[in-house]
Design a protein around this motif. Structure first.
Motif, PDB file in Angstrom:
ATOM      1  N   GLN A   1       8.796 -10.015  -6.968  1.00 22.13           N
ATOM      2  CA  GLN A   1       8.822 -11.625  -7.148  1.00 22.13           C
ATOM      3  C   GLN A   1       8.490 -12.063  -5.546  1.00 22.13           C
ATOM      4  OE1 GLN A   1       9.579 -14.087  -9.438  1.00 22.13           O
ATOM      5  NE2 GLN A   1       9.125 -12.465 -10.767  1.00 22.13           N
ATOM      6  N   ARG A   2       8.388 -11.212  -4.621  1.00 23.46           N
ATOM      7  CA  ARG A   2       8.279 -11.630  -3.304  1.00 23.46           C
ATOM      8  C   ARG A   2       6.487 -12.029  -3.330  1.00 23.46           C
ATOM      9  NH1 ARG A   2       9.837  -5.493  -1.854  1.00 23.46           N
ATOM     10  NH2 ARG A   2      11.337  -6.008  -3.319  1.00 23.46           N
ATOM     11  N   LYS A   3       6.310 -12.933  -2.413  1.00 23.43           N
ATOM     12  CA  LYS A   3       4.626 -13.265  -2.360  1.00 23.43           C
ATOM     13  C   LYS A   3       3.716 -12.256  -1.671  1.00 23.43           C
ATOM     14  CE  LYS A   3       5.416 -17.380  -4.115  1.00 23.43           C
ATOM     15  NZ  LYS A   3       4.782 -17.496  -5.410  1.00 23.43           N
ATOM     16  N   LYS A   4       4.167 -11.316  -1.057  1.00 23.26           N
ATOM     17  CA  LYS A   4       3.229 -10.194  -0.652  1.00 23.26           C
ATOM     18  C   LYS A   4       3.418  -8.988  -1.505  1.00 23.26           C
ATOM     19  CE  LYS A   4       2.332 -12.619   3.310  1.00 23.26           C
ATOM     20  NZ  LYS A   4       1.192 -13.123   3.762  1.00 23.26           N
ATOM     21  N   THR A   5       2.417  -8.248  -1.273  1.00 25.06           N
ATOM     22  CA  THR A   5       1.997  -7.341  -2.174  1.00 25.06           C
ATOM     23  C   THR A   5       2.827  -5.944  -1.698  1.00 25.06           C
ATOM     24  OG1 THR A   5       0.172  -6.562  -1.163  1.00 25.06           O
ATOM     25  CG2 THR A   5       0.082  -7.808  -3.422  1.00 25.06           C
TER      26      THR A   5
ATOM     27  N   VAL B   1      -8.790   8.594  -5.872  1.00 22.89           N
ATOM     28  CA  VAL B   1      -8.091   8.599  -4.414  1.00 22.89           C
ATOM     29  C   VAL B   1      -9.192   7.523  -3.915  1.00 22.89           C
ATOM     30  CG1 VAL B   1      -7.714   9.844  -2.509  1.00 22.89           C
ATOM     31  CG2 VAL B   1      -7.612  11.100  -4.646  1.00 22.89           C
ATOM     32  N   TYR B   2      -8.357   6.617  -3.052  1.00 22.84           N
ATOM     33  CA  TYR B   2      -9.042   5.772  -2.463  1.00 22.84           C
ATOM     34  C   TYR B   2      -8.709   5.486  -0.889  1.00 22.84           C
ATOM     35  CZ  TYR B   2      -9.832   3.372  -7.113  1.00 22.84           C
ATOM     36  OH  TYR B   2     -10.436   2.974  -8.353  1.00 22.84           O
ATOM     37  N   ASN B   3      -9.357   4.866  -0.214  1.00 27.93           N
ATOM     38  CA  ASN B   3      -9.106   4.532   1.125  1.00 27.93           C
ATOM     39  C   ASN B   3      -8.154   3.611   1.215  1.00 27.93           C
ATOM     40  OD1 ASN B   3      -9.019   4.457   3.985  1.00 27.93           O
ATOM     41  ND2 ASN B   3     -10.897   3.568   4.141  1.00 27.93           N
ATOM     42  N   ASP B   4      -6.635   3.908   0.862  1.00 25.74           N
ATOM     43  CA  ASP B   4      -5.653   2.885   0.751  1.00 25.74           C
ATOM     44  C   ASP B   4      -4.285   3.300   1.432  1.00 25.74           C
ATOM     45  OD1 ASP B   4      -5.095   4.756  -1.032  1.00 25.74           O
ATOM     46  OD2 ASP B   4      -4.532   3.412  -2.752  1.00 25.74           O
ATOM     47  N   ALA B   5      -4.402   4.009   2.476  1.00 27.87           N
ATOM     48  CA  ALA B   5      -3.459   4.791   3.053  1.00 27.87           C
ATOM     49  C   ALA B   5      -2.245   3.625   3.617  1.00 27.87           C
ATOM     50  CB  ALA B   5      -3.765   5.504   4.045  1.00 27.87           C
ATOM     51  N   PHE B   6      -1.030   3.978   3.504  1.00 27.08           N
ATOM     52  CA  PHE B   6       0.132   3.189   4.053  1.00 27.08           C
ATOM     53  C   PHE B   6       0.155   3.803   5.221  1.00 27.08           C
ATOM     54  CE2 PHE B   6       1.938   5.828   0.658  1.00 27.08           C
ATOM     55  CZ  PHE B   6       2.772   6.781   1.360  1.00 27.08           C
ATOM     56  N   ASN B   7       1.003   3.118   6.314  1.00 19.18           N
ATOM     57  CA  ASN B   7       1.041   3.666   7.836  1.00 19.18           C
ATOM     58  C   ASN B   7       2.306   4.611   7.759  1.00 19.18           C
ATOM     59  OD1 ASN B   7      -1.269   2.481   8.650  1.00 19.18           O
ATOM     60  ND2 ASN B   7      -0.433   0.606   8.706  1.00 19.18           N
ATOM     61  N   GLN B   8       3.427   4.196   7.504  1.00 17.51           N
ATOM     62  CA  GLN B   8       4.698   4.673   7.601  1.00 17.51           C
ATOM     63  C   GLN B   8       4.986   5.275   6.326  1.00 17.51           C
ATOM     64  OE1 GLN B   8       6.321   4.643  10.382  1.00 17.51           O
ATOM     65  NE2 GLN B   8       4.652   3.701  11.230  1.00 17.51           N
TER      66      GLN B   8
ATOM     67  N   GLY C   1       5.365 -10.297   6.035  1.00 13.89           N
ATOM     68  CA  GLY C   1       4.599 -11.348   6.822  1.00 13.89           C
ATOM     69  C   GLY C   1       4.003 -10.805   8.125  1.00 13.89           C
ATOM     70  N   ASP C   2       4.823  -9.754   8.639  1.00 20.82           N
ATOM     71  CA  ASP C   2       4.311  -9.302  10.099  1.00 20.82           C
ATOM     72  C   ASP C   2       3.575  -7.922   9.805  1.00 20.82           C
ATOM     73  OD1 ASP C   2       6.160  -7.189   9.493  1.00 20.82           O
ATOM     74  OD2 ASP C   2       7.661  -7.643  11.080  1.00 20.82           O
ATOM     75  N   GLY C   3       3.213  -7.416   8.471  1.00 20.73           N
ATOM     76  CA  GLY C   3       2.382  -6.484   8.324  1.00 20.73           C
ATOM     77  C   GLY C   3       3.180  -4.899   8.091  1.00 20.73           C
ATOM     78  N   SER C   4       4.510  -5.203   8.358  1.00 21.26           N
ATOM     79  CA  SER C   4       5.132  -4.018   8.037  1.00 21.26           C
ATOM     80  C   SER C   4       5.433  -3.594   6.663  1.00 21.26           C
ATOM     81  CB  SER C   4       6.533  -4.051   9.086  1.00 21.26           C
ATOM     82  OG  SER C   4       7.290  -5.092   8.487  1.00 21.26           O
ATOM     83  N   GLU C   5       5.410  -2.514   6.310  1.00 22.20           N
ATOM     84  CA  GLU C   5       5.546  -2.146   4.765  1.00 22.20           C
ATOM     85  C   GLU C   5       6.939  -2.264   4.211  1.00 22.20           C
ATOM     86  OE1 GLU C   5       3.948   1.596   5.953  1.00 22.20           O
ATOM     87  OE2 GLU C   5       1.982   0.909   5.342  1.00 22.20           O
ATOM     88  N   PHE C   6       6.947  -2.642   3.105  1.00 22.43           N
ATOM     89  CA  PHE C   6       8.456  -3.027   2.469  1.00 22.43           C
ATOM     90  C   PHE C   6       9.390  -1.505   2.088  1.00 22.43           C
ATOM     91  CE2 PHE C   6       6.108  -6.482   0.272  1.00 22.43           C
ATOM     92  CZ  PHE C   6       6.913  -7.435   0.945  1.00 22.43           C
ATOM     93  N   GLU C   7      10.429  -1.558   2.580  1.00 20.37           N
ATOM     94  CA  GLU C   7      11.345  -0.434   2.857  1.00 20.37           C
ATOM     95  C   GLU C   7      11.281   0.326   1.170  1.00 20.37           C
ATOM     96  OE1 GLU C   7      14.701  -0.938   4.643  1.00 20.37           O
ATOM     97  OE2 GLU C   7      13.817  -1.279   6.775  1.00 20.37           O
ATOM     98  N   ASP C   8      11.454  -0.681   0.253  1.00 17.63           N
ATOM     99  CA  ASP C   8      11.394  -0.211  -1.026  1.00 17.63           C
ATOM    100  C   ASP C   8      10.323  -0.052  -1.672  1.00 17.63           C
ATOM    101  OD1 ASP C   8      10.831  -2.692  -1.325  1.00 17.63           O
ATOM    102  OD2 ASP C   8      12.232  -3.322  -2.931  1.00 17.63           O
ATOM    103  N   ASN C   9       9.071   0.251  -1.290  1.00 18.86           N
ATOM    104  CA  ASN C   9       7.908   0.698  -1.887  1.00 18.86           C
ATOM    105  C   ASN C   9       7.968   1.639  -2.579  1.00 18.86           C
ATOM    106  OD1 ASN C   9       6.317  -1.797  -1.249  1.00 18.86           O
ATOM    107  ND2 ASN C   9       5.554  -0.729   0.642  1.00 18.86           N
TER     108      ASN C   9
END
Length: 227
Positions: free
Chosen positions: A58-62, A132-139, A66-74
């Motif tokens: 339900q959150r607006k970001k994917t 496989v895509y160029n879609d790496a997450f950072n953390q 908002g600050d670019g940090s990844e969701f902890e429950d991804n």
């Protein structure tokens, strides 16, 4: 696909499919209702099914806030999506020849098809393709991701790659459990390029927009003919 909050339900005319919804998926000892929605792409004569859940989508970001940090429950969102897609496929009574997974958010799907669904008649003969895509997450994803999958019935020794759930390790797990690999972006992580080639699995290199449909269909046919 996930029903991310950025998708406008009214504009795209999404509606819930009541006969498919209603199942609860247990992740990390918590029940999460599986809500299935559908919309049509009239020009392509195609229906698109959306996996939804109030806790995860339900959150607006994917994938980041908002600050670019990844969701902890991804990690849980990806697990819920992967299991939700497979359960929806069963409810639709589809027995897929090919399960084609795109990008890291689907990386748990090959694992589930080859383990939790391996004896299910709907998936027993399915071939899994992973792009496989160029879609790496950072953390790295949540360090307990492995334990959450074990609680769902996956054997721990299948999950050694997730002892450190980085993007590269998660993708390696998907590669290990797929029947064929496609390079979906022109450039991908060099370590993954080497890992794919060393795996010996059927591999389709990057295809441009003009030629990818024919190339993919040929790749699918070659995988199916291996039986």
């Amino acid at each position: 696909m996930p029903r991310f909050g950025s998708i406008n339900e009214r504009r795209n005319q999404l509606h819930e499919v009541i006969r498919l919804s209603g199942m609860n998926l247990i992740i990390n000892d918590t029940d999460h209702p599986l809500i299935i929605k559908v919309a049509s792409i009239q020009a392509a004569r195609m229906q698109v099914y959306f996996i939804d859940n109030d806790d995860y989508f339900q959150r607006k970001k994917t994938l980041t806030n908002g600050d670019g940090s990844e969701f902890e429950d991804n990690d849980e969102r990806a697990i819920f999506f992967a299991r939700g897609v497979l359960e929806t496929t069963k409810k639709l009574r589809w027995a897929p020849d090919i399960v084609h997974c795109h990008g890291w958010f689907t990386a748990i799907s090959p694992l589930m098809v080859k383990t939790l669904m391996s004896d299910d008649p709907y998936f027993a003969n399915s071939k899994v393709v992973y792009s496989v895509y160029n879609d790496a997450f950072n953390q790295p994803l949540n360090k307990n991701m492995k334990d959450k999958l074990v609680a769902m019935g996956v054997e721990a020794d299948m999950l050694k790659q997730l002892e450190d759930p980085t993007y590269v390790n998660l993708t390696k797990l998907a590669i290990d459990l797929s029947d064929g690999i496609i390079q979906g972006s022109e450039e991908i992580h060099p370590e993954l390029t080497e890992y794919i080639k060393a795996s010996g699995k059927p591999f389709l290199e990057y295809q441009n927009e003009e030629g990818y449909i024919d190339a993919y269909n040929k790749f699918y046919d070659e995988l199916k003919s291996e039986d």
